[in-house]
Design an enzyme around this catalytic site. Structure first.
Site, PDB file in Angstrom:
ATOM      1  N   ASN A 151       4.564 -59.869  -0.470  1.00  0.00           N
ATOM      2  CA  ASN A 151       4.014 -58.573  -0.068  1.00  0.00           C
ATOM      3  C   ASN A 151       3.605 -58.495   1.398  1.00  0.00           C
ATOM      4  O   ASN A 151       3.165 -57.434   1.858  1.00  0.00           O
ATOM      5  CB  ASN A 151       2.800 -58.213  -0.942  1.00  0.00           C
ATOM      6  CG  ASN A 151       3.180 -57.881  -2.368  1.00  0.00           C
ATOM      7  OD1 ASN A 151       4.327 -57.520  -2.639  1.00  0.00           O
ATOM      8  ND2 ASN A 151       2.244 -58.019  -3.280  1.00  0.00           N
TER       9      ASN A 151
ATOM     10  N   HIS B 226       7.320 -53.400  -5.927  1.00  0.00           N
ATOM     11  CA  HIS B 226       6.386 -54.523  -5.883  1.00  0.00           C
ATOM     12  C   HIS B 226       5.091 -54.212  -6.644  1.00  0.00           C
ATOM     13  O   HIS B 226       4.445 -55.127  -7.152  1.00  0.00           O
ATOM     14  CB  HIS B 226       6.055 -54.882  -4.430  1.00  0.00           C
ATOM     15  CG  HIS B 226       7.123 -55.683  -3.762  1.00  0.00           C
ATOM     16  ND1 HIS B 226       6.853 -56.791  -2.980  1.00  0.00           N
ATOM     17  CD2 HIS B 226       8.478 -55.550  -3.758  1.00  0.00           C
ATOM     18  CE1 HIS B 226       7.986 -57.294  -2.521  1.00  0.00           C
ATOM     19  NE2 HIS B 226       8.983 -56.551  -2.974  1.00  0.00           N
TER      20      HIS B 226
ATOM     21  N   ARG C 153      10.293 -50.130  -1.839  1.00  0.00           N
ATOM     22  CA  ARG C 153       9.871 -51.525  -1.983  1.00  0.00           C
ATOM     23  C   ARG C 153       8.430 -51.601  -2.489  1.00  0.00           C
ATOM     24  O   ARG C 153       8.098 -52.412  -3.358  1.00  0.00           O
ATOM     25  CB  ARG C 153      10.021 -52.244  -0.644  1.00  0.00           C
ATOM     26  CG  ARG C 153       9.789 -53.750  -0.718  1.00  0.00           C
ATOM     27  CD  ARG C 153      10.413 -54.438   0.471  1.00  0.00           C
ATOM     28  NE  ARG C 153      10.211 -55.877   0.397  1.00  0.00           N
ATOM     29  CZ  ARG C 153       9.375 -56.563   1.174  1.00  0.00           C
ATOM     30  NH1 ARG C 153       8.688 -55.927   2.113  1.00  0.00           N
ATOM     31  NH2 ARG C 153       9.245 -57.863   1.051  1.00  0.00           N
TER      32      ARG C 153
ATOM     33  N   HIS D 124      18.870 -50.798  -2.292  1.00  0.00           N
ATOM     34  CA  HIS D 124      19.261 -51.489  -1.062  1.00  0.00           C
ATOM     35  C   HIS D 124      20.255 -50.669  -0.252  1.00  0.00           C
ATOM     36  O   HIS D 124      20.730 -51.124   0.787  1.00  0.00           O
ATOM     37  CB  HIS D 124      19.840 -52.871  -1.394  1.00  0.00           C
ATOM     38  CG  HIS D 124      18.802 -53.841  -1.876  1.00  0.00           C
ATOM     39  ND1 HIS D 124      19.112 -55.108  -2.338  1.00  0.00           N
ATOM     40  CD2 HIS D 124      17.455 -53.735  -1.959  1.00  0.00           C
ATOM     41  CE1 HIS D 124      18.001 -55.727  -2.690  1.00  0.00           C
ATOM     42  NE2 HIS D 124      16.986 -54.913  -2.468  1.00  0.00           N
TER      43      HIS D 124
END
Length: 319
Positions: A90, A62, A58, A186
């Site tokens: 975030n 990001h 992640r 995921h």
């Protein structure tokens, strides 16, 4: 021998994706043990926290989807300015202390040589591999950003349709296949109930009834100390990087809207079916897509800097 053959094939498939200014083994002379130092830090953390793989995936996403893969997400806010960490998407990104640990060890061995941006990329690769996913060669040579602005954080959310989400990926020169592949991350990780509550509070024909009941039980246990519980995104193997996520969404067991829509939308369902049926195909494409994402808008050469501390910009030299 078989493992070496698989690794070599992955190398041949991935190498053409590397940018001319990034190269595998960039630190071979300046910091020969760089990659092993990062891997050791990841291994130590993973031994006590299996969820760190999802956290790093992640963080990497990001970071790359804002200003490019430049470690701008690592900068701490201060009394004078806010950083990307303050942006809504975030606020739940974590794993920063692992990056700090690797950076501290690298600075002790080869000061001001290895960028924080490369540490994120390498650490994510190592976590993926140590969690059962593919090993892939990471071209390195990124440099760190001199800017971290929360107003620039605009990331695709979990309630978007496939076509809406693809707009964000296409803007980064990623294909639909890349998007579906990367959302396969995921296969590890969790989602807070607030991100999928609307799918379980009223009948949703695209969600398996048994899963909906299970999620209602999880979310119904919210309390003052845990107001927004979490559920695994992959109900089968939540800590393993594998193709089970695609099998699950094929059975209407996608937790978030965007996940389930991948299996339903004509734009993406063929790719989902291919990954669900072929674990090797997913492993190969995931490695390729991760390398491709890691090349987004990188700073190289004399651009940016090599931070001494990943959380703060280096002091500016007075001229």
């Amino acid at each position: 021998m078989m493992r070496l053959k698989v690794t070599f094939v992955l190398f041949l498939l991935i190498l053409p994706l590397a940018l001319a200014n990034l190269r595998v083994g960039f630190y071979r002379r300046s910091c020969p043990n760089a990659e092993s130092i990062v891997r050791a830090a990841v291994r130590r953390r993973l031994s006590r926290d299996k969820s760190i793989t999802a956290a790093l995936l992640r963080m990497h996403f990001h970071d790359c989807f804002v200003r490019g893969c430049d470690a701008s997400i690592l900068i701490d806010s201060n009394s004078k300015s806010s950083s990307e960490k303050d942006a809504g998407p975030n606020l739940t990104v974590r794993g920063f202390e692992l990056i700090d640990e690797a950076k501290k060890a690298l600075e002790a061995t080869c000061p001001s040589k290895v960028s924080c941006a490369d540490i994120i990329t390498l650490a994510t690769r190592d976590a993926v591999f140590l969690s059962g996913g593919p090993f892939y060669f990471v071209p390195t040579g990124r440099r760190d950003s001199l800017v971290s602005d929360p107003d620039e954080v605009m990331l695709p959310g979990p309630t978007l349709t496939v076509s809406e989400a693809f707009q964000a990926f296409r803007a980064k020169n990623m294909s639909m296949d890349d998007m579906v592949t990367l959302l396969g991350a995921h296969t590890v990780g969790v989602a807070h109930c607030s991100f999928f509550l609307d799918r379980i509070t009223r009948p949703d024909p695209t969600m398996d009834r048994g899963l909906a009941a299970k999620l209602r039980s999880i979310c119904g246990a919210a309390s003052g100390t845990n107001p927004d519980p979490t559920a695994f995104l992959d109900q089968a193997t939540p800590f393993a990087v594998d193709n089970q996520f695609f099998k699950q969404i094929g059975l209407k067991r996608g937790v978030m809207k965007i996940d389930q829509e991948l299996a339903n939308d004509p734009l993406s369902r063929r790719i989902v079916s291919g990954f669900a049926a072929n674990a090797t195909l997913f492993r190969t494409r995931f490695a390729q897509a991760m390398v491709k994402m890691g090349n987004i808008q990188v700073l190289v050469g004399k651009a940016g800097e090599i931070r001494k501390n990943c959380r703060v910009f280096n002091p500016r030299r007075r001229i």
